[in-house]
Scaffold this motif. Structure first.
Motif, mmCIF file in Angstrom:
data_model
loop_
_atom_site.group_PDB
_atom_site.id
_atom_site.type_symbol
_atom_site.label_atom_id
_atom_site.label_comp_id
_atom_site.label_asym_id
_atom_site.label_seq_id
_atom_site.Cartn_x
_atom_site.Cartn_y
_atom_site.Cartn_z
ATOM 1 N N PHE A 1 0.817 -1.221 0.048
ATOM 2 C CA PHE A 1 0.240 -0.078 0.064
ATOM 3 C C PHE A 1 0.893 1.142 -0.030
ATOM 4 O O PHE A 1 0.662 1.990 -0.882
ATOM 5 C CB PHE A 1 -0.843 0.098 1.274
ATOM 6 C CG PHE A 1 -1.722 1.124 1.265
ATOM 7 C CD1 PHE A 1 -2.551 1.667 0.442
ATOM 8 C CD2 PHE A 1 -1.639 1.756 2.481
ATOM 9 C CE1 PHE A 1 -3.172 3.158 0.481
ATOM 10 C CE2 PHE A 1 -2.498 2.946 2.829
ATOM 11 C CZ PHE A 1 -3.285 3.593 1.754
ATOM 12 N N ILE A 2 1.917 1.394 0.803
ATOM 13 C CA ILE A 2 2.590 2.596 0.925
ATOM 14 C C ILE A 2 3.261 2.759 -0.201
ATOM 15 O O ILE A 2 3.753 3.795 -0.880
ATOM 16 C CB ILE A 2 3.443 2.436 2.258
ATOM 17 C CG1 ILE A 2 3.943 3.898 2.676
ATOM 18 C CG2 ILE A 2 4.898 1.665 2.184
ATOM 19 C CD1 ILE A 2 4.651 4.173 3.823
ATOM 20 N N SER A 3 3.977 1.588 -1.010
ATOM 21 C CA SER A 3 4.585 1.531 -2.026
ATOM 22 C C SER A 3 4.005 2.296 -3.222
ATOM 23 O O SER A 3 4.240 3.218 -3.950
ATOM 24 C CB SER A 3 5.206 0.433 -2.402
ATOM 25 O OG SER A 3 5.096 -0.081 -3.670
ATOM 26 N N ASP A 4 2.541 1.704 -3.220
ATOM 27 C CA ASP A 4 1.838 2.319 -4.317
ATOM 28 C C ASP A 4 1.414 3.804 -4.102
ATOM 29 O O ASP A 4 1.393 4.615 -4.982
ATOM 30 C CB ASP A 4 0.415 1.595 -4.439
ATOM 31 C CG ASP A 4 0.690 -0.029 -5.414
ATOM 32 O OD1 ASP A 4 1.895 0.076 -5.820
ATOM 33 O OD2 ASP A 4 -0.048 -0.800 -5.110
ATOM 34 N N LEU A 5 1.229 4.026 -2.717
ATOM 35 C CA LEU A 5 0.683 5.415 -2.431
ATOM 36 C C LEU A 5 1.605 6.396 -2.689
ATOM 37 O O LEU A 5 1.390 7.548 -3.444
ATOM 38 C CB LEU A 5 0.399 5.487 -1.015
ATOM 39 C CG LEU A 5 -0.387 6.803 -0.397
ATOM 40 C CD1 LEU A 5 -1.722 6.943 -1.030
ATOM 41 C CD2 LEU A 5 -0.346 6.769 1.143
ATOM 42 N N LEU A 6 2.804 6.186 -2.255
ATOM 43 C CA LEU A 6 4.096 7.184 -2.368
ATOM 44 C C LEU A 6 4.267 7.582 -3.824
ATOM 45 O O LEU A 6 4.344 8.743 -4.120
ATOM 46 C CB LEU A 6 5.346 6.668 -1.729
ATOM 47 C CG LEU A 6 5.521 6.361 -0.404
ATOM 48 C CD1 LEU A 6 6.708 5.570 0.062
ATOM 49 C CD2 LEU A 6 5.306 7.611 0.425
ATOM 50 N N LYS A 7 4.013 6.718 -4.896
ATOM 51 C CA LYS A 7 4.198 6.902 -6.203
ATOM 52 C C LYS A 7 3.226 7.790 -6.738
ATOM 53 O O LYS A 7 3.473 8.683 -7.627
ATOM 54 C CB LYS A 7 4.214 5.627 -7.185
ATOM 55 C CG LYS A 7 5.647 4.791 -6.660
ATOM 56 C CD LYS A 7 5.643 3.352 -7.469
ATOM 57 C CE LYS A 7 4.718 2.528 -7.020
ATOM 58 N NZ LYS A 7 4.639 1.087 -7.710
ATOM 59 N N GLU A 8 2.083 8.107 -6.009
ATOM 60 C CA GLU A 8 0.819 8.945 -6.538
ATOM 61 C C GLU A 8 1.334 10.264 -5.703
ATOM 62 O O GLU A 8 0.282 11.201 -6.179
ATOM 63 C CB GLU A 8 -0.316 8.473 -6.024
ATOM 64 C CG GLU A 8 -0.607 7.025 -6.969
ATOM 65 C CD GLU A 8 -0.942 7.288 -8.395
ATOM 66 O OE1 GLU A 8 -1.121 8.208 -8.882
ATOM 67 O OE2 GLU A 8 -0.602 6.275 -9.315
ATOM 68 N N LEU A 9 2.105 10.519 -4.806
ATOM 69 C CA LEU A 9 1.981 11.944 -3.954
ATOM 70 C C LEU A 9 3.220 12.671 -4.780
ATOM 71 O O LEU A 9 4.361 12.344 -4.452
ATOM 72 C CB LEU A 9 2.428 11.473 -2.509
ATOM 73 C CG LEU A 9 1.359 10.651 -1.770
ATOM 74 C CD1 LEU A 9 1.937 10.396 -0.347
ATOM 75 C CD2 LEU A 9 0.137 11.182 -1.808
ATOM 76 N N ASP A 10 2.828 13.553 -5.365
ATOM 77 C CA ASP A 10 3.712 14.634 -5.952
ATOM 78 C C ASP A 10 3.935 15.694 -5.099
ATOM 79 O O ASP A 10 3.717 16.965 -5.544
ATOM 80 C CB ASP A 10 2.986 14.770 -7.463
ATOM 81 C CG ASP A 10 4.006 15.662 -8.409
ATOM 82 O OD1 ASP A 10 5.193 15.720 -7.853
ATOM 83 O OD2 ASP A 10 3.707 16.157 -9.365
ATOM 84 N N PHE A 11 4.430 15.606 -4.148
ATOM 85 C CA PHE A 11 4.942 16.895 -3.250
ATOM 86 C C PHE A 11 6.195 16.521 -2.413
ATOM 87 O O PHE A 11 6.342 15.239 -2.346
ATOM 88 C CB PHE A 11 3.740 17.478 -2.443
ATOM 89 C CG PHE A 11 3.075 16.407 -1.808
ATOM 90 C CD1 PHE A 11 3.721 16.325 -0.404
ATOM 91 C CD2 PHE A 11 2.258 15.791 -2.222
ATOM 92 C CE1 PHE A 11 2.851 15.461 0.513
ATOM 93 C CE2 PHE A 11 1.518 14.990 -1.173
ATOM 94 C CZ PHE A 11 1.763 14.772 -0.060
ATOM 95 N N PHE A 12 6.659 17.341 -1.798
ATOM 96 C CA PHE A 12 7.942 17.211 -0.990
ATOM 97 C C PHE A 12 7.391 16.283 0.425
ATOM 98 O O PHE A 12 6.487 16.926 0.931
ATOM 99 C CB PHE A 12 8.877 18.170 -0.627
ATOM 100 C CG PHE A 12 9.681 18.778 -1.622
ATOM 101 C CD1 PHE A 12 10.774 18.233 -2.241
ATOM 102 C CD2 PHE A 12 9.007 19.991 -2.342
ATOM 103 C CE1 PHE A 12 11.115 18.728 -3.309
ATOM 104 C CE2 PHE A 12 9.568 20.295 -3.455
ATOM 105 C CZ PHE A 12 10.653 19.701 -4.005
ATOM 106 N N LEU A 13 8.138 15.108 0.629
ATOM 107 C CA LEU A 13 7.895 14.320 1.790
ATOM 108 C C LEU A 13 8.963 13.454 2.415
ATOM 109 O O LEU A 13 10.009 13.403 1.377
ATOM 110 C CB LEU A 13 6.541 13.366 1.526
ATOM 111 C CG LEU A 13 6.319 12.326 0.476
ATOM 112 C CD1 LEU A 13 7.440 11.281 0.857
ATOM 113 C CD2 LEU A 13 5.091 11.979 0.080
ATOM 114 N N GLU A 14 8.848 12.848 3.498
ATOM 115 C CA GLU A 14 10.072 12.125 3.929
ATOM 116 C C GLU A 14 9.264 10.854 4.278
ATOM 117 O O GLU A 14 7.995 10.783 4.671
ATOM 118 C CB GLU A 14 10.800 12.519 5.190
ATOM 119 C CG GLU A 14 11.781 13.731 4.735
ATOM 120 C CD GLU A 14 12.410 14.321 6.029
ATOM 121 O OE1 GLU A 14 13.019 13.469 6.771
ATOM 122 O OE2 GLU A 14 12.490 15.294 6.286
#
Ligand code: PRP
Length: 184
Positions: A48-61
């Protein structure tokens, strides 16, 4: 092979992809200027996190905690154990906890309280699956992918005795699997 052990598919691969995109767009609206720390709770969060992260287009850690509460069985024990802690300081940070499922709510409640105690500015919860019938504490995830009935589910990160995490969908196990196991 794994498919043979599955009774019903509750959330298909295609449905998951749609849910992830919807969640990502809500989170993007709320966090695009906040540089949040996204914390995955291992091991269930991995697909889930791996798919979700790829869709988040902003700065994050990103960081991870390894937390467990089921200890191999089908019901939460309520005893939340931290096997691996964060490597990132959360003081003053906006934290998003990413979960595969919120069931009794005890895992998220314990971790959320701990991160707030450590000084996180905000802690919100995104979960792919919400099982409100399992709840034993009052807790509402902030972003919910989909709500599921009170059944034990596996796949897309969720396990039964550490197996089935690699299924690309979420489904219920055939009862024969538990019966065989209990006779062993
Ligand atoms: C599962 C799941 C959540 C938690 C939810 O993890 O990934 O973290 O249980 O249950 P709760 O709402 O009743 O607390 P588990 O402890 O099985 O560890 P895992 O992620 O390694 O599978």
């Amino acid at each position: 092979m794994l498919n043979h052990d599955i009774d019903d598919i509750l959330v298909s691969e295609t449905e998951i992809a749609g849910i992830v995109k919807t969640l990502a767009s809500e989170i993007t609206q709320d966090y695009k200027h906040k540089k949040p720390l996204v914390v995955g709770l291992l091991k269930g969060c991995i697909p889930f996190i791996s798919d979700l992260l790829k869709e988040l287009d902003f700065f994050l850690e990103v960081d991870f905690m390894d937390v467990s509460s089921y200890h191999g069985g089908v019901e939460s024990t309520g005893d939340v154990k931290i096997n691996k802690d964060l490597g990132t300081a959360v003081k003053g940070r906006h934290v998003i906890l990413a979960e595969d499922i919120v069931d009794s709510g005890q895992t998220i409640q314990a971790i959320r309280s701990m991160l707030l105690y450590r000084g996180a500015q905000t802690v919100k919860v995104v979960t792919l699956l919400d099982k409100p019938k399992g709840r034993v504490v009052q807790l509402q995830p902030d972003y919910i992918g989909t709500t599921i009935p009170d059944a034990f589910v596996v796949g897309y990160g969720l396990d039964y005795k550490e197996l089935y995490r690699n299924l690309p969908y979420v489904g219920t196990l055939k009862p024969a699997i538990y019966e065989t196991e209990s006779e062993e």
